[in-house]
Design an enzyme around this catalytic site. Structure first.
Site, mmCIF file in Angstrom:
data_model
loop_
_atom_site.group_PDB
_atom_site.id
_atom_site.type_symbol
_atom_site.label_atom_id
_atom_site.label_comp_id
_atom_site.label_asym_id
_atom_site.label_seq_id
_atom_site.Cartn_x
_atom_site.Cartn_y
_atom_site.Cartn_z
ATOM 1 N N HIS A 158 0.820 -1.222 0.000
ATOM 2 C CA HIS A 158 0.000 0.000 0.000
ATOM 3 C C HIS A 158 0.849 1.264 0.000
ATOM 4 O O HIS A 158 0.361 2.332 -0.363
ATOM 5 C CB HIS A 158 -0.981 0.004 1.181
ATOM 6 C CG HIS A 158 -0.387 0.357 2.502
ATOM 7 N ND1 HIS A 158 -0.071 -0.575 3.466
ATOM 8 C CD2 HIS A 158 -0.067 1.556 3.045
ATOM 9 C CE1 HIS A 158 0.414 0.036 4.523
ATOM 10 N NE2 HIS A 158 0.428 1.334 4.294
ATOM 11 N N ASP B 249 0.005 -7.562 1.577
ATOM 12 C CA ASP B 249 0.438 -6.159 1.639
ATOM 13 C C ASP B 249 1.953 -6.044 1.652
ATOM 14 O O ASP B 249 2.537 -5.368 2.498
ATOM 15 C CB ASP B 249 -0.154 -5.466 2.879
ATOM 16 C CG ASP B 249 -0.043 -3.945 2.798
ATOM 17 O OD1 ASP B 249 0.297 -3.429 1.720
ATOM 18 O OD2 ASP B 249 -0.290 -3.275 3.823
ATOM 19 N N GLY C 258 3.966 6.953 8.140
ATOM 20 C CA GLY C 258 5.345 6.849 7.675
ATOM 21 C C GLY C 258 6.043 5.612 8.168
ATOM 22 O O GLY C 258 7.089 5.230 7.643
ATOM 23 N N ASN C 259 5.491 4.944 9.193
ATOM 24 C CA ASN C 259 6.092 3.721 9.715
ATOM 25 C C ASN C 259 5.698 2.479 8.921
ATOM 26 O O ASN C 259 6.237 1.399 9.161
ATOM 27 C CB ASN C 259 5.714 3.486 11.178
ATOM 28 C CG ASN C 259 6.669 4.129 12.155
ATOM 29 O OD1 ASN C 259 6.274 4.957 12.971
ATOM 30 N ND2 ASN C 259 7.936 3.743 12.075
ATOM 31 N N SER C 260 4.755 2.616 7.992
ATOM 32 C CA SER C 260 4.383 1.464 7.172
ATOM 33 C C SER C 260 5.607 0.926 6.447
ATOM 34 O O SER C 260 6.339 1.680 5.794
ATOM 35 C CB SER C 260 3.317 1.857 6.151
ATOM 36 O OG SER C 260 2.100 2.141 6.781
ATOM 37 N N LEU D 114 -8.267 -20.188 -4.729
ATOM 38 C CA LEU D 114 -9.498 -20.914 -4.987
ATOM 39 C C LEU D 114 -10.058 -20.592 -6.366
ATOM 40 O O LEU D 114 -10.549 -21.477 -7.075
ATOM 41 C CB LEU D 114 -10.527 -20.564 -3.906
ATOM 42 C CG LEU D 114 -11.867 -21.283 -3.925
ATOM 43 C CD1 LEU D 114 -11.670 -22.785 -3.732
ATOM 44 C CD2 LEU D 114 -12.775 -20.724 -2.819
ATOM 45 N N GLY D 115 -10.014 -19.320 -6.754
ATOM 46 C CA GLY D 115 -10.530 -18.927 -8.063
ATOM 47 C C GLY D 115 -12.021 -18.701 -8.081
ATOM 48 O O GLY D 115 -12.699 -19.026 -9.058
ATOM 49 N N VAL E 82 -19.234 -14.194 -1.212
ATOM 50 C CA VAL E 82 -20.071 -13.252 -0.467
ATOM 51 C C VAL E 82 -20.352 -13.869 0.892
ATOM 52 O O VAL E 82 -20.789 -15.032 0.978
ATOM 53 C CB VAL E 82 -21.409 -12.973 -1.193
ATOM 54 C CG1 VAL E 82 -22.280 -12.037 -0.361
ATOM 55 C CG2 VAL E 82 -21.162 -12.396 -2.578
#
Length: 348
Positions: free
Chosen positions: A70, A100, A181-183, A238-239, A243
């Protein structure tokens, strides 16, 4: 020895003993070793009008840097600044949005320091162990913070983009102070190993009522190895789009005999995917996308009941391509079991 010199040495010894405990020594050494490996990441957003973005990353090999997906997702003109102030261009090598994570290649310099991932299973990390974070909060630094490993488990609160990190089954939580900023900062043990990659702060800045959230090293290391070798992650796929049952009208569930809201409906099956090859059935919808008939409902993965669609994705992601997984389904008013062979998520 002259008395003034002896007195000075005794005073220095006393100050050292008072100010430097064994834990402080270990903490200081970890920070000192980490500083050359940690970098500030800077880039320009693709969307006009947004300010420049700053995050953190760290070298895991002479030319590769790990950070959060991100952080670099929508950035151009990437650069990294080393702890000594030097700046170099960088580019994305490979990304893994599912946990991520992103790997960057740095141009024009080799790492002045490299950090190593812990190979210990996540479950073996003791709660309460001391941890250190080194990064660039608000772009300032590198700065270090200290805390404990507060917990290990799933993230129960909603995130801005639920598709990022959707395949992380368990996170590490810490009370070490963190902020914007620590990400991408390394979460380090007092032995200097990376036990996690900082990804988020839940509930405000950590240390001020918030909780720091990190991707475990066990998962990050597997991803880095996959990205280096294949260019894409190799977790089970899984493809099928899903929901959660809790999102569906209860009247539809009762109509097919379901008395629980725990599980996930198969909405759409991708051609050629493991779900398609195993014969999973998707939902029926009209031209406006309104649900006409339920698809298969996944109730359990390898005998373990699932709560919702996120739970299904995370459980499937624990397996590797080629693994066989047994799904417990609800179809047309009855339970049945289907075994499928997982594949790697295709390159997009």
């Amino acid at each position: 020895m002259p008395l003034p010199l002896l007195a000075f040495l005794l005073l220095a010894l006393a100050l050292a003993q008072r100010l430097v405990s064994p834990e402080e020594v270990a903490r200081s050494q970890v920070i000192k070793r980490a500083l050359p490996a940690v970098v500030r990441i800077h880039g320009t957003p693709l969307s006009a009008g947004e300010g420049d973005v700053v995050g953190t990353g760290f070298f895991v090999s002479p030319l590769r840097i790990v950070t959060n997906y991100h952080v670099v997702q929508d950035l151009t003109d990437l650069t990294v600044r080393l702890y000594d102030g030097r700046t170099f261009p960088a580019e994305r090598f490979a990304v893994d949005p599912g946990i991520d994570l992103a790997l960057l290649t740095v141009k024009g310099v080799q790492a002045p320091g490299v950090l190593s991932f812990s190979k210990a299973p996540t479950s073996s990390l003791p709660l309460g162990m001391g941890v250190v974070v080194v990064g660039f909060p608000y772009g300032q630094g590198p700065l270090a913070s200290y805390g404990i490993l507060s917990g290990i488990g799933p993230l129960e609160v909603p995130t801005p983009d639920p598709t990022i990190g959707a395949e992380v089954g368990e996170y590490l939580f810490t009370d070490a102070p963190l902020t914007v900023g620590n990400s991408g900062s390394p979460l380090l043990s007092l032995q200097g190993e990376v036990v996690g990659v900082m990804a988020d702060v839940v509930g405000g800045p950590s240390g001020v009522g918030g909780i720091g959230v990190a991707v475990p090293a066990e998962l990050a290391l597997q991803s880095v190895q996959d990205l280096e070798r294949f260019g894409i992650p190799q977790r089970g796929w899984l493809g099928a789009s899903l929901v959660s049952l809790e999102e569906l009208p209860p009247v539809l569930l009762r109509a097919v005999g379901l008395t629980t809201a725990q599980g996930a409906m198969v909405d759409r099956v991708e051609p050629g995917s493991p779900a398609a090859r195993a014969g999973l059935r998707g939902a029926s919808r009209d031209a406006q996308g309104r649900l006409l008939a339920l698809g298969d409902v996944i109730l359990a993965v390898n005998g373990t009941p699932v709560k919702d669609k996120v739970d299904v994705v995370r459980r499937i992601a624990r397996y590797r391509p080629g693994d066989r997984v047994r799904l417990t389904l609800w179809r047309e008013g009855r339970r049945l079991e289907v075994t499928l062979t997982l594949m790697a998520r295709p390159r997009r």
